[in-house]
Motif scaffolding. Sequence first.
Motif, PDB file in Angstrom:
ATOM      1  N   MET A   1     -64.512  31.789 -42.908  1.00 42.80           N
ATOM      2  CA  MET A   1     -65.506  31.618 -41.849  1.00 42.80           C
ATOM      3  C   MET A   1     -64.850  31.360 -40.502  1.00 42.80           C
ATOM      4  SD  MET A   1     -68.772  29.049 -41.660  1.00 42.80           S
ATOM      5  CE  MET A   1     -69.466  29.743 -43.145  1.00 42.80           C
ATOM      6  N   VAL A 198     -72.447  33.706 -38.288  1.00 45.24           N
ATOM      7  CA  VAL A 198     -72.476  32.548 -39.191  1.00 45.24           C
ATOM      8  C   VAL A 198     -73.160  31.348 -38.549  1.00 45.24           C
ATOM      9  CG1 VAL A 198     -70.430  33.264 -40.475  1.00 45.24           C
ATOM     10  CG2 VAL A 198     -70.175  31.786 -38.463  1.00 45.24           C
ATOM     11  N   GLU A 233     -68.924  25.822 -49.622  1.00 38.94           N
ATOM     12  CA  GLU A 233     -69.015  27.206 -50.081  1.00 38.94           C
ATOM     13  C   GLU A 233     -70.292  27.885 -49.581  1.00 38.94           C
ATOM     14  OE1 GLU A 233     -68.463  27.186 -54.315  1.00 38.94           O
ATOM     15  OE2 GLU A 233     -66.332  26.689 -54.145  1.00 38.94           O
ATOM     16  N   HIS A 234     -70.663  27.597 -48.356  1.00 37.90           N
ATOM     17  CA  HIS A 234     -71.800  28.263 -47.723  1.00 37.90           C
ATOM     18  C   HIS A 234     -71.322  29.560 -47.074  1.00 37.90           C
ATOM     19  CE1 HIS A 234     -73.944  24.110 -47.226  1.00 37.90           C
ATOM     20  NE2 HIS A 234     -74.004  24.580 -48.461  1.00 37.90           N
ATOM     21  N   GLY A 235     -72.169  30.576 -47.095  1.00 40.40           N
ATOM     22  CA  GLY A 235     -71.830  31.834 -46.462  1.00 40.40           C
ATOM     23  C   GLY A 235     -72.022  31.803 -44.960  1.00 40.40           C
ATOM     24  N   ARG A 236     -72.780  30.843 -44.466  1.00 34.47           N
ATOM     25  CA  ARG A 236     -73.012  30.648 -43.049  1.00 34.47           C
ATOM     26  C   ARG A 236     -73.225  29.168 -42.804  1.00 34.47           C
ATOM     27  NH1 ARG A 236     -78.058  29.350 -42.349  1.00 34.47           N
ATOM     28  NH2 ARG A 236     -77.868  29.578 -40.102  1.00 34.47           N
TER      29      ARG A 236
END
Length: 354
Positions: A1, A198, A233-236
């Motif tokens: 990220m 993000v 572990e968030h994608g955004r």
Amino acid sequence: MIRRPEVFDDETPPPDLRHREAHVQELIRLLHRARSDHDQGALLAGPSGVGKTALGRTVLEEFAREFGTRWAWIQALGTTTGELFRMAIRGAGGTVADNAPNDELSDRLRETLGSDELFLLLDEADDVAGTDAVGQLTAVPGVEVVVICHEPDDWLARADSGVRQYLHGGRIELDRFGVDELADILRDRARVGLVDNVVTRAQLETIADDVAGVAREGIQTLCAAAEIAVEREHGRIHDADVDDAYERARSSIREANLHSLPFHHRVLYELIRDAGEITGRELNQRYEAVEERVYANRERTPISRRDRRNKLDKLRAYDLVERERLDHRWLYSAVDSSLESCHTITSIPPVNQA
């Protein structure tokens, strides 16, 4: 990220000086006047984290590149006049030993410069006001000075009349950014430093509002929110990541601030942190009880009570120390008592041994 972590580093120049265009033009005007009249400096003032250093460094670098002048960025906090001269000589391309006699330094700087010009950006120069450093530096032909401080009225009140005249008309005061302005700045950092899409504009505006327009805190909060999102572990970046990022950012800023401070400030900080809570009078007594041991075998010497007050103001401005009124006395305490000064402060004995 986080694609480019250096984008969030304090030492990394901003992509541009967004929403500081008027200040940029005013500083350029003052630099031109300094070149032509040699009687005008500049005083950049404002609270911590609003971009004073970024403004000064960016404009001076561009100005020097365009007009072929020399310039040097000097961290002036805690420095003596002799040390300022030595750094100026090195900034002008010369060499000088650390033990060179102070009474020779003005001539050495003059010889090093010859007919060239040198602009000095004196950063964190609050302590410099009470000395004749600016007056002595600008007495050297070709040397012009840009001062960065927090409180311009206080700085000028402590300076001598010649320096006040030199800086008369050269004040540039930077305020905190508006919410939309700071959100724009954060968006620029996100575009370069994070992967695409993000963080939302609404989240950037929330950060900008919650940090009250302080750019440094906003940038560090955005970085901390991205770090937390990665850990989870968030994608955004989620809103909860933003909520949990503020204290991490403030803690990171405090630690960087503390480790950037000179010895005197760190001694006072450690005395306050070690005590838990301490009145101003007790702090002076404690300082004077341990100063012989603390300063033994060091080039620095103990400072006066007035100097201690000035340095306490800096500790408060850096969010390291807070104070409250207790009857007719000030009570000081560390904002984060778990944050210790760096390892060089090892000779302060425990309170019960003072």
